[in-house]
Motif scaffolding. Structure first.
Motif, PDB file in Angstrom:
ATOM      1  N   TYR A   1       0.828  -1.198   0.000  1.00  0.00           N
ATOM      2  CA  TYR A   1       0.000   0.000   0.000  1.00  0.00           C
ATOM      3  C   TYR A   1       0.872   1.260   0.000  1.00  0.00           C
ATOM      4  O   TYR A   1       0.643   2.186  -0.779  1.00  0.00           O
ATOM      5  N   ARG A   2       1.869   1.268   0.868  1.00  0.00           N
ATOM      6  CA  ARG A   2       2.766   2.436   0.928  1.00  0.00           C
ATOM      7  C   ARG A   2       3.499   2.636  -0.399  1.00  0.00           C
ATOM      8  O   ARG A   2       3.613   3.759  -0.895  1.00  0.00           O
TER       9      ARG A   2
ATOM     10  N   THR B   1       0.915  10.582 -11.757  1.00  0.00           N
ATOM     11  CA  THR B   1      -0.514  10.334 -11.948  1.00  0.00           C
ATOM     12  C   THR B   1      -0.814   9.656 -13.278  1.00  0.00           C
ATOM     13  O   THR B   1      -1.930   9.211 -13.501  1.00  0.00           O
TER      14      THR B   1
ATOM     15  N   LEU C   1      -6.944   3.451  -3.888  1.00  0.00           N
ATOM     16  CA  LEU C   1      -5.984   2.625  -3.147  1.00  0.00           C
ATOM     17  C   LEU C   1      -6.384   2.549  -1.674  1.00  0.00           C
ATOM     18  O   LEU C   1      -6.319   1.479  -1.068  1.00  0.00           O
ATOM     19  N   ASP C   2      -6.781   3.691  -1.125  1.00  0.00           N
ATOM     20  CA  ASP C   2      -7.200   3.721   0.279  1.00  0.00           C
ATOM     21  C   ASP C   2      -8.370   2.775   0.507  1.00  0.00           C
ATOM     22  O   ASP C   2      -8.386   2.016   1.477  1.00  0.00           O
TER      23      ASP C   2
ATOM     24  N   SER D   1       0.977   3.829  -3.067  1.00  0.00           N
ATOM     25  CA  SER D   1       0.559   5.206  -2.766  1.00  0.00           C
ATOM     26  C   SER D   1       1.632   6.199  -3.179  1.00  0.00           C
ATOM     27  O   SER D   1       1.336   7.244  -3.763  1.00  0.00           O
ATOM     28  N   ALA D   2       2.868   5.867  -2.886  1.00  0.00           N
ATOM     29  CA  ALA D   2       3.976   6.751  -3.271  1.00  0.00           C
ATOM     30  C   ALA D   2       4.064   6.864  -4.787  1.00  0.00           C
ATOM     31  O   ALA D   2       4.269   7.958  -5.328  1.00  0.00           O
TER      32      ALA D   2
ATOM     33  N   ALA E   1       1.608   6.409  -6.983  1.00  0.00           N
ATOM     34  CA  ALA E   1       0.430   7.120  -7.487  1.00  0.00           C
ATOM     35  C   ALA E   1       0.561   8.627  -7.278  1.00  0.00           C
ATOM     36  O   ALA E   1       0.149   9.409  -8.140  1.00  0.00           O
ATOM     37  N   ARG E   2       1.143   9.017  -6.165  1.00  0.00           N
ATOM     38  CA  ARG E   2       1.304  10.452  -5.890  1.00  0.00           C
ATOM     39  C   ARG E   2       2.418  11.065  -6.741  1.00  0.00           C
ATOM     40  O   ARG E   2       2.352  12.225  -7.110  1.00  0.00           O
TER      41      ARG E   2
ATOM     42  N   TYR F   1      -7.248  -0.839   0.255  1.00  0.00           N
ATOM     43  CA  TYR F   1      -6.468  -1.181   1.452  1.00  0.00           C
ATOM     44  C   TYR F   1      -7.384  -1.435   2.650  1.00  0.00           C
ATOM     45  O   TYR F   1      -7.257  -2.440   3.344  1.00  0.00           O
TER      46      TYR F   1
ATOM     47  N   SER G   1      -6.138   5.674  -8.298  1.00  0.00           N
ATOM     48  CA  SER G   1      -5.831   6.920  -7.608  1.00  0.00           C
ATOM     49  C   SER G   1      -5.697   6.650  -6.107  1.00  0.00           C
ATOM     50  O   SER G   1      -6.155   5.628  -5.604  1.00  0.00           O
ATOM     51  N   PRO G   2      -5.064   7.582  -5.380  1.00  0.00           N
ATOM     52  CA  PRO G   2      -4.921   7.389  -3.931  1.00  0.00           C
ATOM     53  C   PRO G   2      -6.239   7.059  -3.209  1.00  0.00           C
ATOM     54  O   PRO G   2      -6.245   6.159  -2.374  1.00  0.00           O
TER      55      PRO G   2
END
Length: 169
Positions: free
Chosen positions: A29-30, A40, A50-51, A33-34, A36-37, A54, A46-47
């Motif tokens: 996930y980390r 783009t 992903l959230d 996320s990194a 994706a940020r 997760y 997107s974050p």
């Protein structure tokens, strides 16, 4: 039967299973996320997506619901377990009958422990059922998810009861 386009397990590089390595999930996930940020234009969700993926895989109840959907089982009405229902009602009654703050704390702790033990037993059963997702096992898993939902509701009630009583102290 599984829809790879919507499969959170594949997104995180995990086997499609009720048993999830939460450390590996958090690590992936980390990393995602990194990525994706940072870019783009990548072909990853997107974050916020992903959230959501997760959180779905992290929580056993939500994960079980998700697995049922992946296997084409919408969560409708379950057959229920009369013995479990009676037990949950008895636990709720236990909480209602306690008026002493010290006793309330002990009663809530006792109820929460009982609910955690029941959840663990059901989670173990779900793990076994999802290892062989036959039609019969998915039907049983469906019923166990309803039982877990009821236990989660009882847990919220017990925690709320504890919070209300602590506010009176």
């Amino acid at each position: 039967m599984l829809d790879a386009a919507k499969n959170h397990f594949e997104l995180f590089g995990l086997p499609t299973s009720f048993a999830v390595d939460t450390n590996r999930l958090a690590e992936r996930y980390r990393a995602l996320s990194a990525q994706a940020r940072a870019d783009t234009a990548l072909a990853i969700p997107s974050p916020p997506q992903l959230d959501e993926a997760y959180r779905t895989l992290l929580d056993p109840l939500t994960r079980a619901r998700y697995l049922l959907r992946l296997y084409g089982r919408e969560l409708g009405r379950g057959r229920g377990n009369a013995a479990l229902l009676v037990e949950q009602i008895e636990l709720r009654e236990q909480l209602k009958q306690v008026s002493n703050p010290t006793r309330t704390a002990l009663a809530v702790s006792s109820v929460l422990t009982e609910l955690a033990e029941q959840s663990a037993v059901l989670a173990k059963e779900l793990r076994t059922l999802f290892e062989d997702p036959s039609a019969d096992n998915l039907e049983l898993a469906h019923d166990l998810v309803h039982q877990l939902e009821f236990i989660a509701l009882c847990r919220r009630d017990a925690e709320q009861h504890r919070s209300l009583r602590q506010g009176w102290d």
